[in-house]
Design a protein around this motif. Structure first.
Motif, PDB file in Angstrom:
ATOM      1  N   THR A  86      -8.088  11.635  -8.583  1.00 51.10           N
ATOM      2  CA  THR A  86      -7.568  10.660  -7.629  1.00 51.10           C
ATOM      3  C   THR A  86      -6.324   9.996  -8.212  1.00 51.10           C
ATOM      4  O   THR A  86      -6.115   9.974  -9.426  1.00 51.10           O
ATOM      5  CB  THR A  86      -8.595   9.561  -7.308  1.00 51.10           C
ATOM      6  OG1 THR A  86      -8.705   8.675  -8.421  1.00 51.10           O
ATOM      7  CG2 THR A  86      -9.957  10.143  -6.991  1.00 51.10           C
ATOM      8  N   LYS A  87      -5.520   9.419  -7.326  1.00 59.10           N
ATOM      9  CA  LYS A  87      -4.328   8.684  -7.741  1.00 59.10           C
ATOM     10  C   LYS A  87      -4.042   7.597  -6.722  1.00 59.10           C
ATOM     11  O   LYS A  87      -3.988   7.848  -5.517  1.00 59.10           O
ATOM     12  CB  LYS A  87      -3.120   9.631  -7.835  1.00 59.10           C
ATOM     13  CG  LYS A  87      -1.822   8.966  -8.250  1.00 59.10           C
ATOM     14  CD  LYS A  87      -1.834   8.510  -9.700  1.00 59.10           C
ATOM     15  CE  LYS A  87      -0.476   7.975 -10.142  1.00 59.10           C
ATOM     16  NZ  LYS A  87      -0.480   7.503 -11.547  1.00 59.10           N
ATOM     17  N   THR A  88      -3.863   6.366  -7.218  1.00 53.05           N
ATOM     18  CA  THR A  88      -3.524   5.230  -6.364  1.00 53.05           C
ATOM     19  C   THR A  88      -2.313   4.521  -6.942  1.00 53.05           C
ATOM     20  O   THR A  88      -2.270   4.239  -8.142  1.00 53.05           O
ATOM     21  CB  THR A  88      -4.701   4.244  -6.259  1.00 53.05           C
ATOM     22  OG1 THR A  88      -5.805   4.883  -5.623  1.00 53.05           O
ATOM     23  CG2 THR A  88      -4.314   3.015  -5.446  1.00 53.05           C
ATOM     24  N   GLU A  89      -1.343   4.225  -6.092  1.00 56.22           N
ATOM     25  CA  GLU A  89      -0.158   3.459  -6.485  1.00 56.22           C
ATOM     26  C   GLU A  89       0.082   2.372  -5.446  1.00 56.22           C
ATOM     27  O   GLU A  89       0.129   2.651  -4.246  1.00 56.22           O
ATOM     28  CB  GLU A  89       1.080   4.359  -6.569  1.00 56.22           C
ATOM     29  CG  GLU A  89       1.099   5.321  -7.737  1.00 56.22           C
ATOM     30  CD  GLU A  89       1.468   4.642  -9.055  1.00 56.22           C
ATOM     31  OE1 GLU A  89       1.883   3.465  -9.017  1.00 56.22           O
ATOM     32  OE2 GLU A  89       1.327   5.284 -10.108  1.00 56.22           O
ATOM     33  N   THR A  90       0.215   1.129  -5.904  1.00 54.62           N
ATOM     34  CA  THR A  90       0.537   0.041  -4.990  1.00 54.62           C
ATOM     35  C   THR A  90       1.788  -0.680  -5.485  1.00 54.62           C
ATOM     36  O   THR A  90       2.157  -0.580  -6.658  1.00 54.62           O
ATOM     37  CB  THR A  90      -0.619  -0.970  -4.874  1.00 54.62           C
ATOM     38  OG1 THR A  90      -0.710  -1.720  -6.087  1.00 54.62           O
ATOM     39  CG2 THR A  90      -1.942  -0.277  -4.617  1.00 54.62           C
ATOM     40  N   GLY A  91       2.407  -1.405  -4.578  1.00 54.43           N
ATOM     41  CA  GLY A  91       3.573  -2.207  -4.922  1.00 54.43           C
ATOM     42  C   GLY A  91       3.268  -3.685  -4.784  1.00 54.43           C
ATOM     43  O   GLY A  91       2.129  -4.089  -4.522  1.00 54.43           O
ATOM     44  N   ASP A  92       4.279  -4.517  -4.960  1.00 56.76           N
ATOM     45  CA  ASP A  92       4.105  -5.957  -4.796  1.00 56.76           C
ATOM     46  C   ASP A  92       3.743  -6.270  -3.348  1.00 56.76           C
ATOM     47  O   ASP A  92       4.373  -5.757  -2.417  1.00 56.76           O
ATOM     48  CB  ASP A  92       5.392  -6.684  -5.175  1.00 56.76           C
ATOM     49  CG  ASP A  92       5.763  -6.485  -6.637  1.00 56.76           C
ATOM     50  OD1 ASP A  92       4.870  -6.126  -7.419  1.00 56.76           O
ATOM     51  OD2 ASP A  92       6.943  -6.688  -6.982  1.00 56.76           O
ATOM     52  N   TYR A  93       2.736  -7.095  -3.168  1.00 52.34           N
ATOM     53  CA  TYR A  93       2.305  -7.408  -1.818  1.00 52.34           C
ATOM     54  C   TYR A  93       2.763  -8.811  -1.418  1.00 52.34           C
ATOM     55  O   TYR A  93       3.196  -9.612  -2.248  1.00 52.34           O
ATOM     56  CB  TYR A  93       0.786  -7.291  -1.694  1.00 52.34           C
ATOM     57  CG  TYR A  93      -0.008  -8.346  -2.425  1.00 52.34           C
ATOM     58  CD1 TYR A  93      -0.417  -9.509  -1.770  1.00 52.34           C
ATOM     59  CD2 TYR A  93      -0.377  -8.187  -3.761  1.00 52.34           C
ATOM     60  CE1 TYR A  93      -1.151 -10.480  -2.429  1.00 52.34           C
ATOM     61  CE2 TYR A  93      -1.121  -9.151  -4.426  1.00 52.34           C
ATOM     62  CZ  TYR A  93      -1.503 -10.294  -3.753  1.00 52.34           C
ATOM     63  OH  TYR A  93      -2.226 -11.254  -4.412  1.00 52.34           O
ATOM     64  N   THR A  94       2.648  -9.089  -0.127  1.00 46.51           N
ATOM     65  CA  THR A  94       3.054 -10.374   0.429  1.00 46.51           C
ATOM     66  C   THR A  94       1.822 -11.172   0.828  1.00 46.51           C
ATOM     67  O   THR A  94       0.919 -10.658   1.495  1.00 46.51           O
ATOM     68  CB  THR A  94       3.964 -10.182   1.655  1.00 46.51           C
ATOM     69  OG1 THR A  94       5.127  -9.451   1.254  1.00 46.51           O
ATOM     70  CG2 THR A  94       4.389 -11.519   2.232  1.00 46.51           C
ATOM     71  N   VAL A  95       1.787 -12.432   0.414  1.00 45.08           N
ATOM     72  CA  VAL A  95       0.687 -13.340   0.742  1.00 45.08           C
ATOM     73  C   VAL A  95       0.832 -13.781   2.196  1.00 45.08           C
ATOM     74  O   VAL A  95       1.938 -13.831   2.747  1.00 45.08           O
ATOM     75  CB  VAL A  95       0.725 -14.555  -0.211  1.00 45.08           C
ATOM     76  CG1 VAL A  95      -0.341 -15.577   0.150  1.00 45.08           C
ATOM     77  CG2 VAL A  95       0.560 -14.096  -1.655  1.00 45.08           C
ATOM     78  N   GLY A  96      -0.301 -14.102   2.839  1.00 43.53           N
ATOM     79  CA  GLY A  96      -0.254 -14.595   4.213  1.00 43.53           C
ATOM     80  C   GLY A  96       0.533 -15.889   4.335  1.00 43.53           C
ATOM     81  O   GLY A  96       0.629 -16.678   3.390  1.00 43.53           O
ATOM     82  N   SER A  97       1.065 -16.132   5.511  1.00 39.69           N
ATOM     83  CA  SER A  97       1.965 -17.274   5.718  1.00 39.69           C
ATOM     84  C   SER A  97       1.322 -18.434   6.469  1.00 39.69           C
ATOM     85  O   SER A  97       1.923 -19.511   6.577  1.00 39.69           O
ATOM     86  CB  SER A  97       3.205 -16.820   6.490  1.00 39.69           C
ATOM     87  OG  SER A  97       2.841 -16.309   7.768  1.00 39.69           O
ATOM     88  N   GLU A  98       0.103 -18.257   6.992  1.00 36.25           N
ATOM     89  CA  GLU A  98      -0.516 -19.281   7.826  1.00 36.25           C
ATOM     90  C   GLU A  98      -1.629 -20.002   7.078  1.00 36.25           C
ATOM     91  O   GLU A  98      -2.555 -19.387   6.571  1.00 36.25           O
ATOM     92  CB  GLU A  98      -1.076 -18.650   9.108  1.00 36.25           C
ATOM     93  CG  GLU A  98      -0.048 -17.930   9.956  1.00 36.25           C
ATOM     94  CD  GLU A  98       1.014 -18.861  10.485  1.00 36.25           C
ATOM     95  OE1 GLU A  98       0.686 -20.032  10.780  1.00 36.25           O
ATOM     96  OE2 GLU A  98       2.171 -18.419  10.613  1.00 36.25           O
ATOM     97  N   GLY A  99      -1.553 -21.343   6.996  1.00 36.99           N
ATOM     98  CA  GLY A  99      -2.623 -22.141   6.427  1.00 36.99           C
ATOM     99  C   GLY A  99      -2.513 -22.350   4.931  1.00 36.99           C
ATOM    100  O   GLY A  99      -1.547 -21.927   4.283  1.00 36.99           O
ATOM    101  N   ASN A 101       0.847  -1.197   0.000  1.00 39.60           N
ATOM    102  CA  ASN A 101       0.000   0.000   0.000  1.00 39.60           C
ATOM    103  C   ASN A 101       0.880   1.243   0.000  1.00 39.60           C
ATOM    104  O   ASN A 101       1.288   1.746   1.035  1.00 39.60           O
ATOM    105  CB  ASN A 101      -0.918  -0.008   1.227  1.00 39.60           C
ATOM    106  CG  ASN A 101      -2.002   1.057   1.154  1.00 39.60           C
ATOM    107  OD1 ASN A 101      -1.972   1.940   0.295  1.00 39.60           O
ATOM    108  ND2 ASN A 101      -2.962   0.968   2.051  1.00 39.60           N
ATOM    109  N   LYS A 102       1.176   1.781  -1.193  1.00 41.21           N
ATOM    110  CA  LYS A 102       2.028   2.961  -1.296  1.00 41.21           C
ATOM    111  C   LYS A 102       1.257   4.231  -0.961  1.00 41.21           C
ATOM    112  O   LYS A 102       1.483   4.857   0.065  1.00 41.21           O
ATOM    113  CB  LYS A 102       2.629   3.054  -2.700  1.00 41.21           C
ATOM    114  CG  LYS A 102       3.690   2.018  -3.014  1.00 41.21           C
ATOM    115  CD  LYS A 102       4.280   2.261  -4.407  1.00 41.21           C
ATOM    116  CE  LYS A 102       5.385   1.281  -4.729  1.00 41.21           C
ATOM    117  NZ  LYS A 102       5.939   1.502  -6.096  1.00 41.21           N
ATOM    118  N   VAL A 103       0.351   4.621  -1.854  1.00 43.70           N
ATOM    119  CA  VAL A 103      -0.380   5.874  -1.622  1.00 43.70           C
ATOM    120  C   VAL A 103      -1.712   5.836  -2.354  1.00 43.70           C
ATOM    121  O   VAL A 103      -1.831   5.313  -3.464  1.00 43.70           O
ATOM    122  CB  VAL A 103       0.453   7.092  -2.089  1.00 43.70           C
ATOM    123  CG1 VAL A 103       0.721   7.019  -3.591  1.00 43.70           C
ATOM    124  CG2 VAL A 103      -0.238   8.399  -1.738  1.00 43.70           C
TER     125      VAL A 103
END
Length: 700
Positions: free
Chosen positions: A120-133, A97-99
């Protein structure tokens, strides 16, 4: 919605403008919507059938995304107003979640003319998947004649995704002219652009071992909405008119890069027969660009009349809805006839029109009666291409194109009643008929798919499709209690049960008749001959005492598809048994039904004169019912969603003054790994792991 999705079964719109963009292929985006959350003011959801505005060609309900309007920005008595929004990720838990930022400005130019502008302006980066399950299911071994799904997860070395960031930017303008105290005219323009990537696991052939994230395509989408609204609200009870004309345009540019790891044996063939390389190996010898464009022109006219006769109040809404969808695909360097390109979303035009009447009669305060009827028509035109001829694989096959000109109509009634025996209770029931005609892609779908060596699968057009017909029934109970435990608390309860039966349900199956014995792998949209029945229950409970509040909502759903039998004769003049006399039952290409029960609950408190609000939320989704039941009804579920999960979220908001709000929220606090099904073949979005963000909203 209530078990139905795709191809306009649920009307999705922005400010009442239909969003009918579709891109099919491998069951991909059979109805998708590009909307910017930073522009939205609220979302209106109407479940079930409607004899009124917005019900044209739907069987599941309506969702209208309402953008911020002039009245939402300018306070009463002011000449103008501004809303500023901002959001960003926090610390090590930013998780892509950048901005996110937005600015909305509205101003009264004169006593009669007001304007609004927003960016409006939205920029996101690479995200991380959950580690449990675990997060996905795939077909497992046979046990007692049944194939048991097994769970698996994203490998630890792939929890950090690659190329998953996206950008989103929007512009919006509105001009309103109050012609008189009873008339107004409003022009609106909304433009949203998004850049994102399509990625998937790069698995070792013949196994589920994940090597890495593989970039499949880069995509750019632009959605443009233009509308002109006219309102006339008179002192007469017979004339209260709303009218809208609009145009919606959605364009998707999809770029496929040149494939990696083309073998040395195939590289010389790329120079002389790149299409053959694609159909035999699934590899692209050069980059490919495909463009999908859907343009919708629409007209809505609605008038409301009412009569107050003392104990009896009668209200009627009646009007006209009409729209025309036009698809305009094109591509560069695509393998000839490939389903991954525009062949699966071909050129065509579809027109829908409806006249309707929706009435309500209230007697005193304890009884309401509802009745409505609509007459819907459709006309579809285009060209269908039946192609079994592919370079070096089946050079002697068929390649024929023929015109399609389909039309049909239906009358769909609805009735209902609501009884209020006590001032805290309402009991209601609704019954109605629904009708949905075939879409362009369901009718004209064509193309071939890679086979890795033997024969390409053939996607067959279905000009003989019949419209779906639904019968919808729901019953419910609403309770409303005040001053239960304190002088100002409130408890509301809403419970409903529904049943939807659909005839001629349209879905893609493996195995249709094309009268070419050598072609054994065919796919097409077909009409089910078995009725589909969807039953479910919904419950929502809300308690609010000011300083403390709580909520619970849940839904349970059950889908009965019978034996999944269907009509395999999709082209006029081509009939007979399937190759090898396979029964036309089962072999569904994908699973469009959710069949996962879920509930949401939260508990919150308001402190310091209700300026501080803190809430803990739990969202629970249960395991998907076993969709694999022997060979006859086996679904292709490799890598699909279906594993249940539990998510915990935390939200804190602080409002030091009326127009300024600070928010801090954490999502998926336990870092649960989960996925959300897109209702498509191997169509899964891996959910983000633990994240935290801070936001601010200021209005002045």
């Amino acid at each position: 919605m209530r078990g139905v999705q795709d191809f306009g079964r649920v009307n999705t719109s922005i400010d009442g403008m239909r969003q009918n963009f579709q891109k099919s292929g491998y069951q991909d985006r059979n109805g998708s919507l590009l909307v910017d959350p930073m522009l939205l003011n609220d979302i209106a959801i109407d479940k079930g059938l409607s004899s009124g505005k917005g019900g044209l060609g739907t069987i599941g309900g309506q969702v209208n995304f309402r953008t911020t309007d002039i009245e939402d920005v300018i306070k009463k008595g002011d000449k103008g107003g501004v809303i500023i929004r901002g959001e960003t990720g926090v610390g090590q838990w930013w998780n892509g979640n950048k901005v996110k930022s937005g600015l909305t400005v509205a101003r009264k130019l004169t006593d009669n003319v007001s304007v609004l502008a927003a960016i409006t302006k939205t920029e996101t980066g690479d995200y991380t998947v959950g580690s449990e399950g675990n997060s996905m299911i795939r077909p497992g071994p046979y046990v007692d004649g049944r194939r048991v799904p097994t769970e698996f997860r994203v490998a630890d070395h792939l929890l950090k995704t690659d190329n998953s960031g996206y950008s989103l930017e929007s512009k919006m303008a509105k001009i309103k002219w109050d012609i008189s105290s009873s008339q107004s005219l409003k022009f609106s323009y909304i433009n949203t652009k998004s850049d994102f990537n399509k990625v998937q696991f790069d698995a070792i052939p013949g196994s589920y071992e994940q090597k890495g994230w593989d970039l499949i395509a880069k995509e750019h989408t632009e959605n443009e909405n233009i509308s002109l609204d006219y309102k006339l609200n008179t002192d007469s009870p017979w004339l209260n008119l709303d009218a809208k004309v609009y145009r919606t345009t959605t364009v998707l540019d999809e770029y496929f890069p040149e494939s990696k790891n083309i073998t040395n044996m195939m590289k010389p063939m790329c120079a002389i027969a790149p299409d053959s390389v694609y159909y035999m190996t699934g590899k692209r010898c050069s980059a490919q660009t495909s463009t999908y464009e859907t343009v919708t022109h629409g007209v809505n006219i609605n008038n409301q009349s009412f009569a107050d006769m003392g104990d009896i109040v009668f209200i009627s809404d009646y009007g006209f809805e009409g729209l025309r969808d036009k698809t305009k695909p094109k591509e560069i360097n695509a393998p000839l006839g490939a389903a991954s390109g525009v062949a699966s979303t071909p050129d065509g035009q579809r027109e829908l029109a409806s006249v309707y009447l929706d009435t309500r009669l209230d007697y005193q305060e304890w009884l309401s009666l509802f009745a409505g009827v609509r007459y819907d028509t459709y006309k579809l035109e285009g060209e269908a291409n039946l192609r079994t001829k592919f370079p070096m694989i089946n050079p002697g096959g068929t390649d024929t194109t023929f015109a399609v000109d389909n039309s049909d109509s239906a009358i769909s009634p609805t009735v209902g009643l609501a009884i209020r025996p006590f001032n805290f209770m309402e009991i209601y029931s609704n019954y109605g008929k629904g009708w949905r005609p075939p879409s362009l892609t369901e009718t004209l779908l064509a193309g071939g798919t890679p086979s890795h060596g033997m024969f390409a699968s053939v996607l067959v057009p279905s000009p003989e499709l019949k419209p779906e017909k639904s019968t919808n029934l729901d019953v419910g109970l609403k309770l409303n209690f005040n001053e239960l435990l304190t002088d100002d608390d409130r408890l509301t309860v809403a419970f409903s049960k529904y049943r939807t039966r659909i005839e001629n349900y349209m879905v893609m199956h493996l195995g249709v008749v094309i009268n070419e014995p050598g072609v054994t792998n065919t796919q097409a949209f077909v009409n089910r001959t078995d009725e589909v029945e969807i039953k479910g229950s919904e419950l929502a409970v809300n308690y609010d005492a000011g300083f403390i509040y709580a909520h619970f909502s849940g839904s349970m759903i059950d889908v009965d598809e019978g034996n999944q039998c269907y009509n395999p004769n999709v082209i006029e003049g081509l009939s007979g048994p399937l190759v090898n006399n396979i029964a036309p039952c089962g072999r569904t290409f994908y699973s469009p039904f959710p069949s996962q029960d879920k509930f949401t609950t939260y508990l919150g408190t308001r402190l310091f004169d209700e300026t501080l609000d803190m809430r803990v939320t739990m969202r629970k989704t249960f395991d998907k019912d076993n969709p694999i039941d022997g060979l006859a009804t086996e679904r292709l579920l490799q890598g699909n969603s279906g594993v249940g999960y539990t998510l915990w979220d935390l939200g804190i908001s602080y409002q030091p003054i009326e127009d300024l709000t600070f928010t801090l929220y954490g999502k998926n606090l336990t870092d649960q790994q989960y996925s959300t099904s897109l209702g498509s073949y191997r169509g899964v979005i891996q959910g983000a792991g633990r994240s935290m963000a801070a936001a601010v909203k200021y209005k002045f």
